[in-house]
Write an enzyme that holds these catalytic residues in place. Structure first.
Site, short mmCIF file in Angstrom:
data_model
loop_
_atom_site.label_atom_id
_atom_site.label_comp_id
_atom_site.label_asym_id
_atom_site.label_seq_id
_atom_site.Cartn_x
_atom_site.Cartn_y
_atom_site.Cartn_z
N LYS A 70 31.91 2.92 -9.62
CA LYS A 70 30.98 3.77 -10.39
C LYS A 70 31.05 5.22 -9.95
O LYS A 70 31.12 6.13 -10.78
CB LYS A 70 29.56 3.22 -10.24
N THR A 72 33.54 6.63 -8.36
CA THR A 72 34.89 7.09 -8.72
C THR A 72 34.94 7.51 -10.18
O THR A 72 35.51 8.55 -10.53
CB THR A 72 35.90 5.96 -8.46
N ARG A 93 24.48 10.88 -4.97
CA ARG A 93 23.68 10.58 -3.78
C ARG A 93 24.52 10.74 -2.52
O ARG A 93 25.74 10.61 -2.54
CB ARG A 93 23.15 9.15 -3.86
N LYS A 104 29.79 -2.22 2.60
CA LYS A 104 30.07 -1.63 1.29
C LYS A 104 31.06 -0.47 1.37
O LYS A 104 31.87 -0.25 0.48
CB LYS A 104 28.76 -1.15 0.65
N ALA A 272 19.35 1.62 -4.70
CA ALA A 272 18.71 1.18 -5.93
C ALA A 272 18.16 -0.24 -5.84
O ALA A 272 17.30 -0.62 -6.63
CB ALA A 272 19.68 1.28 -7.10
N PHE A 300 23.91 0.92 -8.25
CA PHE A 300 24.15 -0.47 -8.66
C PHE A 300 24.16 -0.59 -10.19
O PHE A 300 24.58 0.33 -10.89
CB PHE A 300 23.15 -1.40 -7.99
N PHE A 381 42.44 -1.34 -13.14
CA PHE A 381 43.07 -1.85 -11.92
C PHE A 381 44.46 -2.35 -12.29
O PHE A 381 44.69 -2.82 -13.42
CB PHE A 381 42.24 -2.98 -11.30
N TRP A 409 41.27 6.80 -11.05
CA TRP A 409 41.57 6.48 -9.65
C TRP A 409 43.01 6.87 -9.31
O TRP A 409 43.27 7.43 -8.25
CB TRP A 409 41.35 4.99 -9.38
#
Length: 556
Positions: A70, A72, A93, A104, A272, A300, A381, A409
């Site tokens: 998210k 990224t 954030r 994480k 979150a 999230f 991906f 990415w």
């Protein structure tokens, strides 16, 4: 293939004063923290009267252990907007050291869609979290000191609600006893720690609209109750002034840049799943005064961060987003379709189709309950196959929803240009939203039930007689108009982390209620979610190191 850290360390970073100049800021409006970080000085910033800035929310389907990207995507979209000639700025954030050293990871993006300097951002940054931690713990120390020196406010030591905090996952500190060791060390009592990102000071820091508002909100914090069960506030301890002093410098938004030199404001960082999950109001307002497009994310999935972004942050700060970008991955769809993590790289169109129920629930919520137009950003991906992507496109097209495969990415902003054009199109053709999941005039119990039934798909909510009494007490004593901030697992629409897809008809059990009078919301703790997480069996800290030249190793 280079790691995220290696890509960041090899980047050519522009001096931060040049990034500030691009935004129209002069050297007297920023305070440099080295060559590549700065704080924007709010007392020198001349807010423009421009109201044409568009606020874009990046959210996601329910997260999985595989990661959806998210942040990224947020970074890639910001860069892509610059590619197509739009003046954009990111509002993100700040990372917590808990996940950095835990499981994480960091929160600076990845691949060629990152904010830099990545190591600094993920490790201490400009010291904002330390300031929040110190302000919180100053208040905790003043409470125990007040009791030790006579307790003129008549604290009931059994009903002190204010906890200490630490920006680290440490399960051993969830429940502790303080004041041991005799007369000189105070009165023994039960206490505990939360992680900094779950603290009310963090929430206040992120929701305050000015330094004066920050001080006022800190003063309203309820820290405990006296023996007549009346609330005792931070202002009664005369702590809010000193706390504001500790937070004064931290309150100025942090300015950094992406790998492609797009400006980014990184400020505040509540989780979150246990807090409200959005960066600071002051950073968002600053961004809207400096750029035409402000790209922000909420933590999230759209059931958590996006709901709180809308019902708490936007409502409180009079912000009106124009569009939502919903991040999804083929891997996440397969996970929600029942595929084990170790098999996510294998083609499985049946699982993709089954997992789409999760994505569809989020789309429904964004469109119907948040009132926002939506575009699906399918974060690419290398394991994705054409057949799997086609399943997603066909299903979403039947709902008149664009699915845009984004390759930021690997390709940076260039890989998200199609997404950027769609975002601009939606912003230009739709009015900003002012729709909420519930009205503030509803009773607290009904607000919780609205979120549970409308957003989570639950049949009902439940609570023990004690919790129901606490909710009713808050309802009767002046807090009925507050929004609710539900703390629950991020991995499912239900309170059961193992329940994948789009479960319906479940019961949401309320385990705990916390009043955040300064933040002006009620925290509703559901299921087994912890406000002080623990470290995994093999923490990320084991891989992090530094060489003799001072180069950081193993940081993602």
């Amino acid at each position: 293939m280079l790691s995220d850290l290696q890509i960041a360390q090899s980047a050519k970073v522009t001096p931060i004063q040049d990034i500030a100049s691009h935004l129209g800021l002069d050297t007297f409006q920023i305070e440099n923290y080295g060559h590549y970080k700065a704080k924007i000085l709010l007392n020198t910033l001349k807010q423009t009267k421009k109201t044409s800035g568009k606020l874009v929310l990046v959210t996601a389907m329910s997260p999985t252990p595989a990661g959806e990207g998210k942040t990224t995507t947020t970074v890639g979209l910001g860069d892509a907007l610059h590619h197509i000639g739009k003046k954009s700025i990111l509002c993100l954030r700040e990372p917590s050291l808990g996940p950095v050293f835990g499981m994480k990871g960091g929160a600076a993006g990845g691949g060629y869609a990152q904010v830099v300097p990545m190591e600094d951002i993920n490790l201490h940054f400009t010291g904002d979290f330390n300031a929040i931690q110190l302000a919180n713990n100053l208040l905790a120390a003043l409470i125990d000191n007040h009791i030790h020196h006579g307790n003129t406010l008549d604290f009931d030591v059994r009903r002190i609600t204010w906890k200490r905090v630490l920006d680290m996952n440490d399960r051993a500190l969830r429940q502790i006893t303080v004041g041991l060791g005799g007369v000189i060390n105070g009165f023994p009592r039960q206490d505990g720690f939360d992680i900094v990102v779950a603290s009310e000071v963090m929430a206040i820091f992120c929701l305050a609209s000015s330094l004066a508002d920050l001080k006022k909100r800190l003063g309203h914090i309820v820290v405990g109750y006296n023996r007549s069960q009346k609330p005792i506030t931070c202002a009664q301890l005369n702590a809010h002034g000193a706390m504001t002093v500790l937070l004064k410098t931290a309150f100025n938004p942090n300015l950094v840049q992406t790998l492609e030199h797009t400006p980014a404001l990184i400020h505040g960082g509540p989780f979150a799943n246990i807090a409200h999950g959005c960066s600071s109001v002051i950073a968002t307002q600053t961004g809207l005064s400096l750029a035409d497009y402000v790209i922000t994310e909420a933590g999230f999935g759209a059931d958590l961060g996006a709901e709180k972004f809308i019902d708490i942050k936007c409502r409180k700060a009079n912000l009106h987003p124009s569009v939502a970008v919903l991040v999804a991955t083929v891997r996440a769809l397969k996970f929600h379709g029942g595929v084990a993590v170790e098999n996510l790289n294998m083609e499985n169109t049946e699982a993709v189709s089954k997992g789409l129920s999760n994505l569809e629930r989020h789309v429904h919520n964004i469109r119907n309950h948040y009132g926002l137009p939506c575009v699906i950003a399918l974060n690419h991906f290398v394991s994705d196959t054409a057949k799997e992507v086609d399943v997603v496109r066909k299903k979403m097209q039947s709902q008149d929803l664009a699915v845009i495969e984004s390759r930021h990415w690997a390709e940076g902003g260039k890989g998200a240009e199609e997404l950027a054009r769609k975002v601009v199109e939606l912003c230009e053709s739709n009015a900003p939203s002012s729709k909420y999941v519930y009205e503030l005039s509803l009773p607290l119990w009904d607000k919780i039930k609205c979120v549970a039934t409308k957003i989570y798909g639950a049949a009902d909510i439940t609570a023990s007689a004690k919790i129901r009494q606490e909710i009713q007490s808050l309802q009767d004593t002046g807090y009925a108009h507050y929004p609710v901030c539900i703390a629950k697992t991020q991995y499912s629409f239900s309170v059961d982390a193992a329940s994948k897809g789009a479960p319906s008809g479940h019961i949401v059990d309320i385990r705990e209620i916390r009043l955040s009078a300064g933040a002006e919301f009620i925290v509703v703790v559901c299921g087994d979610v912890m406000t002080m997480p623990g470290l995994p069996k093999v923490p990320a800290a084991y891989k992090i190191d530094i060489d003799e030249d001072g180069t950081i190793l193993g940081l993602f």
